[in-house]
Design an enzyme around this catalytic site. Sequence first.
Site, PDB file in Angstrom:
ATOM      1  N   GLU A 195      17.141  -3.095   2.812  1.00 20.03           N
ATOM      2  CA  GLU A 195      18.091  -2.966   1.697  1.00 20.03           C
ATOM      3  C   GLU A 195      19.389  -2.235   2.063  1.00 20.03           C
ATOM      4  OE1 GLU A 195      15.713  -1.445  -1.591  1.00 20.03           O
ATOM      5  OE2 GLU A 195      14.137  -2.887  -1.159  1.00 20.03           O
ATOM      6  N   GLU A 300       7.071  -9.343   0.229  1.00 21.03           N
ATOM      7  CA  GLU A 300       7.032  -8.642  -1.076  1.00 21.03           C
ATOM      8  C   GLU A 300       7.024  -9.595  -2.269  1.00 21.03           C
ATOM      9  OE1 GLU A 300       9.670  -5.273  -1.355  1.00 21.03           O
ATOM     10  OE2 GLU A 300       9.711  -5.004   0.818  1.00 21.03           O
TER      11      GLU A 300
HETATM   12  O1  9MR Z   1       5.414  -0.836  -4.082  1.00 18.48           O
HETATM   13  C1  9MR Z   1       6.023   0.349  -3.594  1.00 18.48           C
HETATM   14  C2  9MR Z   1       5.755   1.522  -4.531  1.00 18.48           C
HETATM   15  O2  9MR Z   1       4.371   1.834  -4.533  1.00 18.48           O
HETATM   16  C3  9MR Z   1       6.540   2.745  -4.090  1.00 18.48           C
HETATM   17  O3  9MR Z   1       6.422   3.752  -5.070  1.00 18.48           O
HETATM   18  C4  9MR Z   1       8.011   2.394  -3.888  1.00 18.48           C
HETATM   19  C5  9MR Z   1       8.798   3.557  -3.327  1.00 18.48           C
HETATM   20  O4  9MR Z   1       8.372   3.879  -2.021  1.00 18.48           O
HETATM   21  O5  9MR Z   1       8.144   1.286  -3.000  1.00 18.48           O
HETATM   22  C6  9MR Z   1       7.510   0.120  -3.468  1.00 18.48           C
HETATM   23  O6  9MR Z   1       7.740  -0.953  -2.578  1.00 18.48           O
HETATM   24  C7  9MR Z   1       9.111  -1.302  -2.369  1.00 18.48           C
HETATM   25  C8  9MR Z   1       9.250  -1.720  -0.927  1.00 18.48           C
HETATM   26  O7  9MR Z   1       8.807  -0.703  -0.074  1.00 18.48           O
HETATM   27  C9  9MR Z   1      10.695  -2.097  -0.617  1.00 18.48           C
HETATM   28  N1  9MR Z   1      11.203  -3.080  -1.519  1.00 18.48           N
HETATM   29  C10 9MR Z   1      11.019  -2.777  -2.941  1.00 18.48           C
HETATM   30  C11 9MR Z   1       9.556  -2.478  -3.241  1.00 18.48           C
HETATM   31  C12 9MR Z   1       9.355  -2.244  -4.725  1.00 18.48           C
HETATM   32  O8  9MR Z   1      10.066  -1.105  -5.137  1.00 18.48           O
END
Ligand code: 9MR
Length: 390
Positions: A195, A300
């Site tokens: 990102e 994802e």
């Molecule tokens: O699913 C993830 C959630 O459990 C965490 O709290 C969050 C912050 O670390 O990240 C979520 O996963 C993200 C991923 O790592 C990157 N792209 C967006 C995802 C959803 O927020």
Amino acid sequence: MCKSKIYTHDYPMNTQMKIIKAIVLLILSITLIHCSSEEMPKPSFGGPSDGDGTPSKQYLTEFAAFPVGNIVSASKLASNSEDNLKFKEILLNDYNSITAENDMKMANIFRGPDNYDWSDGDAIVAYAKANGLRVHGHALVWHSSIPGWLTNYAGTDEEFSKLIENYIKQTVAHFAEEKDSLGNSVVASWDVLNEYFDGTSVRSSLFSQRMGADFHKKLFQWAREANSDVKLFYNDYNVIGISSKRSAILSMVSDFQSNNIPIDGIGAQVHINYQWPTITDIQNGFQEIANTGLLIHSSELDITVNPNDDISELTAERAISQSVQFQRLAFYYGEIVPKNQQFGITVWGFRDQDSWIYEGGTDWPLLYDNNFEPKPAYDGFRNGLDGQAP
Ligand code: 9MR
């Protein structure tokens, strides 16, 4: 909201519905016995029969010509609670690639200057090795996963940059050590940078502020210096659905390719909804990123059904729309991305309630309901993996 009424018609599988399903399956089996192979109806769960009644294909990986992944955590893998035993059973049946949802992020690993805690990641890698799964590393640098001490780091920008260089080199080298039976690293790949773009602009982050305009290139170079084989990905959201963001990313990739900055793949996070992106968006999106010649990771994956808050439970109609969208995504990925660029599709969670976007039970974005029963979404996804056009 009454959770037992999440699905108005076919789901969840309460006892009454299990009985109905058993009767339907019985009728279906009797029908199968009496049908010629040409007329054979497709069973709802599992694939075509091989003739003796046993489905020749049953689980997701058997339908896909590429890896199918989902997310894990070290704590769930270590747990033998009823829920986690079920989670692991499904994981080992339906998937052959795993990503740590959180355990391999910087905030979880980077404990202090040159101080790394890789233990959760190591447990995930050990589990993957023991069970023949591929691990996709996620994510080395992400503006949303920075340990507090690093945010407040008082050293110079040069010292900051050196800390990040060491972190990347040490972490990539560490996770490249564990090999599978063919001698390849269990951790086959990393999202090196997650990102970097905010819309079409470069996001302002601690890294851009302290490391300068070329920081993104350095990250990939350091990762490559640490290991020559691990596949290096750039991962972002709205790559498929928003063409202007995709163009910004593709310009960066093209710049990397013309300047010998190592990059092997693009991760297109598929956080989408049941109506968006459209079929044309999906086709164009996959086509344009595949034109880079890089590996393409449909990462994802989750599909929300209630983006406008217009339902209070997952209706049968909405569940079918979600299923169709899962099918489109899997089908067009398989159809458009050339075989040698298909890194795979990774779903972002198992039960709806485990999703980051469950939002207190107001959305149901995944393949399994809260009892781990496959939803219509599962059937759609499986059919898409199987190359069946939506
Ligand atoms: O699913 C993830 C959630 O459990 C965490 O709290 C969050 C912050 O670390 O990240 C979520 O996963 C993200 C991923 O790592 C990157 N792209 C967006 C995802 C959803 O927020």
